[in-house]
Write a protein that holds these residues in place. Structure first.
Motif, short mmCIF file in Angstrom:
data_model
loop_
_atom_site.label_atom_id
_atom_site.label_comp_id
_atom_site.label_asym_id
_atom_site.label_seq_id
_atom_site.Cartn_x
_atom_site.Cartn_y
_atom_site.Cartn_z
N MET A 117 0.82 -1.20 0.00
CA MET A 117 0.00 0.00 0.00
C MET A 117 0.86 1.26 0.00
SD MET A 117 -3.03 -1.17 -0.18
CE MET A 117 -3.92 0.35 0.12
N VAL A 118 1.95 1.22 0.76
CA VAL A 118 2.84 2.38 0.79
C VAL A 118 3.48 2.60 -0.57
CG1 VAL A 118 5.01 3.23 1.77
CG2 VAL A 118 3.25 2.26 3.25
N PHE A 119 3.75 1.53 -1.30
CA PHE A 119 4.38 1.65 -2.62
C PHE A 119 3.56 2.53 -3.57
CE2 PHE A 119 5.06 0.16 -6.97
CZ PHE A 119 6.44 0.29 -7.09
N LEU A 120 2.23 2.55 -3.39
CA LEU A 120 1.37 3.34 -4.28
C LEU A 120 1.58 4.85 -4.12
CD1 LEU A 120 -1.98 1.34 -3.91
CD2 LEU A 120 -0.21 1.09 -5.65
N ALA A 121 2.19 5.26 -3.00
CA ALA A 121 2.41 6.70 -2.75
C ALA A 121 3.82 7.14 -3.08
CB ALA A 121 2.09 7.02 -1.28
N ARG A 122 4.56 6.33 -3.84
CA ARG A 122 5.97 6.65 -4.09
C ARG A 122 6.16 7.91 -4.92
NH1 ARG A 122 8.24 4.71 -9.07
NH2 ARG A 122 6.65 3.75 -10.42
N ARG A 123 5.21 8.26 -5.78
CA ARG A 123 5.38 9.45 -6.62
C ARG A 123 5.11 10.74 -5.86
NH1 ARG A 123 5.97 7.67 -11.77
NH2 ARG A 123 5.25 5.54 -12.18
N ARG A 124 4.30 10.67 -4.82
CA ARG A 124 3.99 11.88 -4.05
C ARG A 124 4.96 12.07 -2.88
NH1 ARG A 124 -2.02 13.79 -2.76
NH2 ARG A 124 -1.81 13.96 -5.02
N TYR A 125 5.33 11.00 -2.23
CA TYR A 125 6.26 11.09 -1.09
C TYR A 125 7.42 10.13 -1.33
CZ TYR A 125 1.92 12.95 0.83
OH TYR A 125 0.77 13.67 1.03
N PRO A 126 8.29 10.41 -2.29
CA PRO A 126 9.31 9.42 -2.67
C PRO A 126 10.29 9.10 -1.55
CG PRO A 126 9.70 11.53 -3.76
CD PRO A 126 8.38 11.64 -3.10
N MET A 127 10.81 10.10 -0.84
CA MET A 127 11.82 9.84 0.17
C MET A 127 11.23 9.09 1.36
SD MET A 127 15.00 10.15 0.52
CE MET A 127 16.22 9.87 1.80
N THR A 128 10.04 9.49 1.79
CA THR A 128 9.40 8.81 2.92
C THR A 128 9.09 7.36 2.57
OG1 THR A 128 8.41 10.90 3.63
CG2 THR A 128 7.43 8.87 4.48
N VAL A 129 8.56 7.12 1.40
CA VAL A 129 8.25 5.75 0.97
C VAL A 129 9.52 4.93 0.84
CG1 VAL A 129 7.27 4.38 -0.91
CG2 VAL A 129 6.11 6.45 -0.13
N CYS A 130 10.61 5.58 0.36
CA CYS A 130 11.88 4.85 0.23
C CYS A 130 12.38 4.36 1.60
CB CYS A 130 12.91 5.76 -0.43
SG CYS A 130 14.54 5.00 -0.65
N LEU A 131 12.32 5.22 2.62
CA LEU A 131 12.78 4.81 3.95
C LEU A 131 11.88 3.73 4.53
CD1 LEU A 131 13.66 8.32 5.44
CD2 LEU A 131 15.22 6.60 4.51
N LEU A 132 10.56 3.85 4.37
CA LEU A 132 9.65 2.85 4.91
C LEU A 132 9.84 1.50 4.22
CD1 LEU A 132 6.36 4.95 5.30
CD2 LEU A 132 7.95 4.19 7.09
N LEU A 133 9.95 1.50 2.89
CA LEU A 133 10.13 0.24 2.16
C LEU A 133 11.49 -0.39 2.46
CD1 LEU A 133 8.51 0.77 -1.35
CD2 LEU A 133 7.80 -0.75 0.47
N THR A 134 12.50 0.45 2.65
CA THR A 134 13.81 -0.10 3.01
C THR A 134 13.75 -0.81 4.37
OG1 THR A 134 14.91 1.65 1.76
CG2 THR A 134 16.23 0.47 3.39
N ALA A 135 13.10 -0.17 5.35
CA ALA A 135 12.96 -0.79 6.67
C ALA A 135 12.14 -2.07 6.58
CB ALA A 135 12.31 0.19 7.64
N ALA A 136 11.06 -2.06 5.78
CA ALA A 136 10.24 -3.26 5.64
C ALA A 136 11.01 -4.38 4.96
CB ALA A 136 8.96 -2.93 4.87
N THR A 137 11.79 -4.04 3.93
CA THR A 137 12.55 -5.06 3.21
C THR A 137 13.62 -5.68 4.11
OG1 THR A 137 12.19 -3.85 1.15
CG2 THR A 137 13.92 -5.50 1.15
N VAL A 138 14.29 -4.87 4.93
CA VAL A 138 15.29 -5.41 5.85
C VAL A 138 14.62 -6.32 6.88
CG1 VAL A 138 16.97 -4.80 7.63
CG2 VAL A 138 16.87 -3.50 5.49
N THR A 139 13.46 -5.90 7.38
CA THR A 139 12.74 -6.72 8.37
C THR A 139 12.32 -8.07 7.77
OG1 THR A 139 11.92 -4.73 9.44
CG2 THR A 139 10.76 -6.79 9.91
N LEU A 140 11.78 -8.04 6.56
CA LEU A 140 11.37 -9.28 5.91
C LEU A 140 12.58 -10.13 5.55
CD1 LEU A 140 8.53 -7.88 3.61
CD2 LEU A 140 8.26 -9.32 5.65
N GLY A 141 13.69 -9.50 5.21
CA GLY A 141 14.88 -10.27 4.89
C GLY A 141 15.42 -11.05 6.08
#
Length: 402
Positions: A59-83
């Motif tokens: 769901m956060v990925f859908l907002a990447r064009r409006r809030y790119p930096m915030t979405v990048c940090l959130l997805l990075t944290a989620a990807t590390v957690t899932l990894g």
């Protein structure tokens, strides 16, 4: 400008916001599709919190064009957690993180792009460190995940900036050209209005002054008033012609107020009267003669056709010169000489000095006549000169390439 509008619009510029949102939704669905299989949904592998984390990341990925930096940090944290999570959640790939990194680099400044690239690169190394890859594979994978998307996004951003700067430069150039043409057109209209109005008013003023002294001579009074009327009508025709040009439709050349249907047998209106040319100098001299000037008109060389614009310029110079003679010179005679040379057309208007009994004409405010004549000559690459003659008179001379 019509030619620009005829070109097809690039496909990217026709994309609507909901188009991009649809593409992002499809990409997010592809990221989470493997986790909807039967094996993952079975109790041994089911973890509601990690499943909720995957859904939230999508769901956060859908907002990447409006809030790119915030979405990048959130997805990075989620990807590390899932990894760091148990299978099969540790198979959540870094592709969403790479997409957002590209968006950050393509839409943000260089500092933000560098910061996001460093964060994603560090996260990629953390995720890959537990897989016991060789150092070369680890470094190449980290560069592919954390640096390549940022470079591609930066190149896209530079291309967009270059196109925007080019479009702005073209717009400024077009605006400057339009402004220059408008200034030239205003100057041309000012010259035409000055020559037409000044000449007509000078003739009318002189003729009206003569009519005052002929109030006891009915025939002479009638002739003078008739000349005034004809001069006024001629000036009105010239004015209507000039205003007709201003009111005409540039696309069709027709009057904006005229009816669409016209009769071919209808005579041309004064708005479409012929433009004065060299053959009309005789009429101009006759009008000045009715005001009391004795003018001699001579031609030298073999007469030949000249461009209409050059003929109009010669006509206006003669007209303005005769107007100046009527207004400023204390004399009743003048001469006009038109000389046809192999590659030029020359015109000279001269008046003798006033008689000894007449005082010099009082100096008036500077006008626009001489400057307008010089501009006409320069417009066609010709030459112009005006000044006192050796005998005390005044001479105006102009040359135009034929």
């Amino acid at each position: 400008m019509a030619d620009i509008a005829a070109y097809p619009v690039p496909h990217a510029t026709r994309m609507r916001p909901w188009h991009w949102l649809t593409l992002d939704a499809v990409a997010a669905l592809l990221f989470v599709l493997p986790f909807g299989s039967r094996e993952v949904r079975s109790p041994p592998y089911q973890n509601p919190w990690l499943s909720l984390l995957i859904l939230g990341a999508s769901m956060v990925f859908l907002a990447r064009r409006r809030y790119p930096m915030t979405v990048c940090l959130l997805l990075t944290a989620a990807t590390v957690t899932l990894g760091a999570s148990p299978p099969p959640y540790d198979s959540y790939g870094p592709f969403a993180m790479m997409f957002v990194l590209y968006t950050v680099a393509a839409t943000s400044s260089g500092r933000l792009a560098t910061l996001a690239s460093a964060v994603v690169f560090g996260a990629a190394l953390v995720i890959l460190a537990d897989m016991h890859y060789p150092v070369s594979v680890l470094a190449l994978s980290g560069i592919t995940i954390g640096i390549v998307p940022s470079l591609i996004g930066s190149l896209v951003r530079q291309e967009r900036l270059y196109r925007a700067e080019t479009a702005a430069a073209n717009a400024r150039e077009i605006e400057a050209e339009v402004t220059s043409r408008m200034a030239e057109e205003r100057l041309r209209i000012a010259r035409e209005l000055h020559d037409v109005v000044a000449h007509a008013l000078s003739l009318i003023t002189v003729q009206a002054g003569v009519a005052v002294f002929r109030r006891h001579e009915a025939e002479q009074m009638r002739a003078t008033l008739t000349a005034i009327e004809e001069t006024g009508r001629s000036a009105m025709v010239d004015m209507r012609q000039l205003l007709g040009v201003l009111r005409s439709d540039p696309a069709t050349g027709s009057d904006a107020d005229a009816d669409s249907a016209t009769d071919s047998d209808t005579p041309p209106s004064p708005d479409r009267a012929p433009i004065p040319d060299l053959p009309d100098l005789g009429t101009l001299v006759s009008q000045a003669a009715r005001a009391g000037l004795r003018i001699t008109l001579r031609e030298e060389g073999e007469r030949r056709a000249v461009p209409a614009a050059v003929g109009l310029a010669v006509y206006r110079i003669v007209q303005e010169s005769l107007t100046n003679i009527l207004r400023h010179a204390r004399t009743t005679s003048a001469s006009v000489l038109v000389r046809f040379e192999p590659d030029q057309v020359a015109v000279t208007v001269a008046n003798p000095p006033p008689p000894d009994a007449l005082p010099p004409a009082p100096a008036g405010p500077p006008g626009h006549g001489l400057r307008g004549m010089a501009e006409r000559a320069a417009l066609f690459g010709g030459t112009f000169s005006a000044g006192p003659a050796p005998d005390g008179g005044f001479t105006v001379a102009a040359r135009f390439p034929a």
